[in-house]
Design a protein around this motif. Structure first.
Motif, PDB file in Angstrom:
ATOM      1  N   GLN A  88       0.821  -1.205   0.000  1.00 56.16           N
ATOM      2  CA  GLN A  88       0.000   0.000   0.000  1.00 56.16           C
ATOM      3  C   GLN A  88       0.862   1.266   0.000  1.00 56.16           C
ATOM      4  O   GLN A  88       0.585   2.232  -0.719  1.00 56.16           O
ATOM      5  N   ALA A  89       1.932   1.248   0.780  1.00 57.69           N
ATOM      6  CA  ALA A  89       2.767   2.439   0.931  1.00 57.69           C
ATOM      7  C   ALA A  89       3.569   2.748  -0.327  1.00 57.69           C
ATOM      8  O   ALA A  89       3.882   3.911  -0.594  1.00 57.69           O
ATOM      9  N   THR A  90       3.929   1.741  -1.098  1.00 59.17           N
ATOM     10  CA  THR A  90       4.757   1.954  -2.285  1.00 59.17           C
ATOM     11  C   THR A  90       3.953   1.953  -3.578  1.00 59.17           C
ATOM     12  O   THR A  90       4.532   1.994  -4.663  1.00 59.17           O
ATOM     13  N   ASP A  91       2.629   1.916  -3.468  1.00 60.15           N
ATOM     14  CA  ASP A  91       1.776   1.952  -4.661  1.00 60.15           C
ATOM     15  C   ASP A  91       1.559   3.406  -5.081  1.00 60.15           C
ATOM     16  O   ASP A  91       0.874   4.159  -4.387  1.00 60.15           O
ATOM     17  N   PRO A  92       2.143   3.842  -6.205  1.00 55.86           N
ATOM     18  CA  PRO A  92       2.016   5.252  -6.604  1.00 55.86           C
ATOM     19  C   PRO A  92       0.595   5.645  -6.979  1.00 55.86           C
ATOM     20  O   PRO A  92       0.274   6.834  -7.023  1.00 55.86           O
ATOM     21  N   GLU A  96      -4.864   4.943  -0.215  1.00 54.78           N
ATOM     22  CA  GLU A  96      -4.885   4.718   1.230  1.00 54.78           C
ATOM     23  C   GLU A  96      -3.864   5.622   1.912  1.00 54.78           C
ATOM     24  O   GLU A  96      -2.747   5.807   1.430  1.00 54.78           O
ATOM     25  N   PHE A  97      -4.255   6.178   3.044  1.00 50.06           N
ATOM     26  CA  PHE A  97      -3.362   6.975   3.861  1.00 50.06           C
ATOM     27  C   PHE A  97      -3.358   6.382   5.259  1.00 50.06           C
ATOM     28  O   PHE A  97      -4.373   5.898   5.743  1.00 50.06           O
ATOM     29  N   GLY A  98      -2.217   6.437   5.910  1.00 50.91           N
ATOM     30  CA  GLY A  98      -2.143   5.882   7.247  1.00 50.91           C
ATOM     31  C   GLY A  98      -0.752   5.948   7.809  1.00 50.91           C
ATOM     32  O   GLY A  98       0.131   6.637   7.282  1.00 50.91           O
ATOM     33  N   ALA A  99      -0.555   5.211   8.887  1.00 47.28           N
ATOM     34  CA  ALA A  99       0.722   5.202   9.588  1.00 47.28           C
ATOM     35  C   ALA A  99       1.696   4.234   8.929  1.00 47.28           C
ATOM     36  O   ALA A  99       1.294   3.279   8.254  1.00 47.28           O
ATOM     37  N   LEU A 100       2.983   4.511   9.126  1.00 47.29           N
ATOM     38  CA  LEU A 100       4.039   3.657   8.583  1.00 47.29           C
ATOM     39  C   LEU A 100       4.978   3.241   9.692  1.00 47.29           C
ATOM     40  O   LEU A 100       5.342   4.058  10.542  1.00 47.29           O
ATOM     41  N   SER A 101       5.398   1.986   9.675  1.00 47.28           N
ATOM     42  CA  SER A 101       6.459   1.565  10.581  1.00 47.28           C
ATOM     43  C   SER A 101       7.781   2.102  10.035  1.00 47.28           C
ATOM     44  O   SER A 101       7.886   2.526   8.878  1.00 47.28           O
ATOM     45  N   GLU A 110      13.260   4.574  -0.281  1.00 44.74           N
ATOM     46  CA  GLU A 110      14.127   3.972  -1.283  1.00 44.74           C
ATOM     47  C   GLU A 110      13.389   3.741  -2.606  1.00 44.74           C
ATOM     48  O   GLU A 110      13.985   3.801  -3.677  1.00 44.74           O
ATOM     49  N   ALA A 111      12.058   3.499  -2.524  1.00 49.13           N
ATOM     50  CA  ALA A 111      11.287   3.246  -3.737  1.00 49.13           C
ATOM     51  C   ALA A 111      11.050   4.520  -4.544  1.00 49.13           C
ATOM     52  O   ALA A 111      11.111   4.514  -5.768  1.00 49.13           O
TER      53      ALA A 111
END
Length: 274
Positions: A88-92, A96-101, A110-111
């Motif tokens: 989800q976090a690396t999908d351009p 979705e928005f939210g917290a990241l570890s 890096e992506a």
């Protein structure tokens, strides 16, 4: 459980009052931690629910608890905030928005913003010798640019600037490949560069060279410009060496080799090869 009463008792002795104060301070320090809610509550009071692994706060009306977030993992996760996965976090195109570890945040950086590419620079000073330079690291390199300046005297085939590569960290090497050679009959000056690109089966190279005959700089001209070739390999190159083939009439070569790779500090081969 670290919970205690906060209600003062005027009938306490000094010892009892001191014990009550110690218990109250300990409860505050732990956030009223316990598997069940504190018996005495107040609006805005915090409670670390050790059974539900959550941080809770007493509401303004003092008639219920608001869950602020989860304490189930290694980090605090606010309530109502989606914890994004790596996908989800690396999908351009994701919405979705939210917290990241921390680990996922590093992957996202890096992506979408890869580390700056900086050249790893090797300086060499080659004399008339067949002894190779030190090993040049190609582990994370995508290409190499060899810049050269040579003053040979009757340079023959097999006596020019040569390279060889290894795909196993230097345990074994492919055959020497001559990249810079010009069959002049007298003193000449050669300069130019060789661009080498790497893949998993070969190294492709392209050379651009200028030649000046004798001592006159007015005779500079392109010679064998943009000559290309390939070096067969089995696997991706991990390191490279350079040498100047043995010249019976004596020759000189000096310049730099720039290995373009990932984020590493530049460094130089320690001493001349002679």
């Amino acid at each position: 459980m670290t919970q205690a009463t906060y209600l003062l008792d005027t009938g306490h002795t000094k010892a009892q009052a001191f014990a009550m104060l110690q218990g109250a301070l300990s409860a505050i320090q732990s956030g009223n931690a316990g598997a069940s809610p504190p018996a005495e509550t107040a609006a805005g009071m915090l409670w670390v629910d050790t059974d539900g692994r959550a941080l809770k706060m007493r509401n303004i009306a003092n008639n219920g608890w608001i869950t602020l977030g989860s304490l189930a993992g290694e980090a605090f996760t606010p309530a109502g905030v989606l914890q994004l996965t790596l996908a989800q976090a690396t999908d351009p195109t994701g919405t979705e928005f939210g917290a990241l570890s921390g680990q996922i945040l590093k992957a996202v950086v890096e992506a979408f913003a890869p580390p700056q590419i900086r050249p790893r620079v090797y300086s060499y000073h080659l004399l008339d010798t067949s002894v190779p330079t030190g090993v040049m690291d190609l582990t994370d390199a995508s290409c190499a640019v060899i810049r050269f300046a040579m003053n040979p005297n009757v340079l023959r085939s097999g006596e020019g600037l040569q390279i060889r590569m290894s795909t196993d960290g230097g345990a074994s090497w492919n055959a020497w490949t001559e990249l810079v050679f010009y069959p002049s009959r007298g003193p000449a000056t050669l300069q130019g560069q060789v661009y080498i690109s790497f893949d998993d089966i070969e190294a492709a190279w392209r050379r651009t060279m200028m030649v000046s005959y004798g001592n006159s700089t007015a005779t500079w001209g392109h010679e064998a410009s943009s000559v290309s070739g390939s070096i067969d390999l089995v696997g991706r190159p991990t390191c490279m060496q350079i040498r100047l083939g043995r010249n019976r009439n004596g020759s000189f070569a000096a310049g730099t080799v720039e290995i373009f790779s990932g984020p590493t500090d530049s460094f130089v081969i320690g001493r001349d090869v002679s």
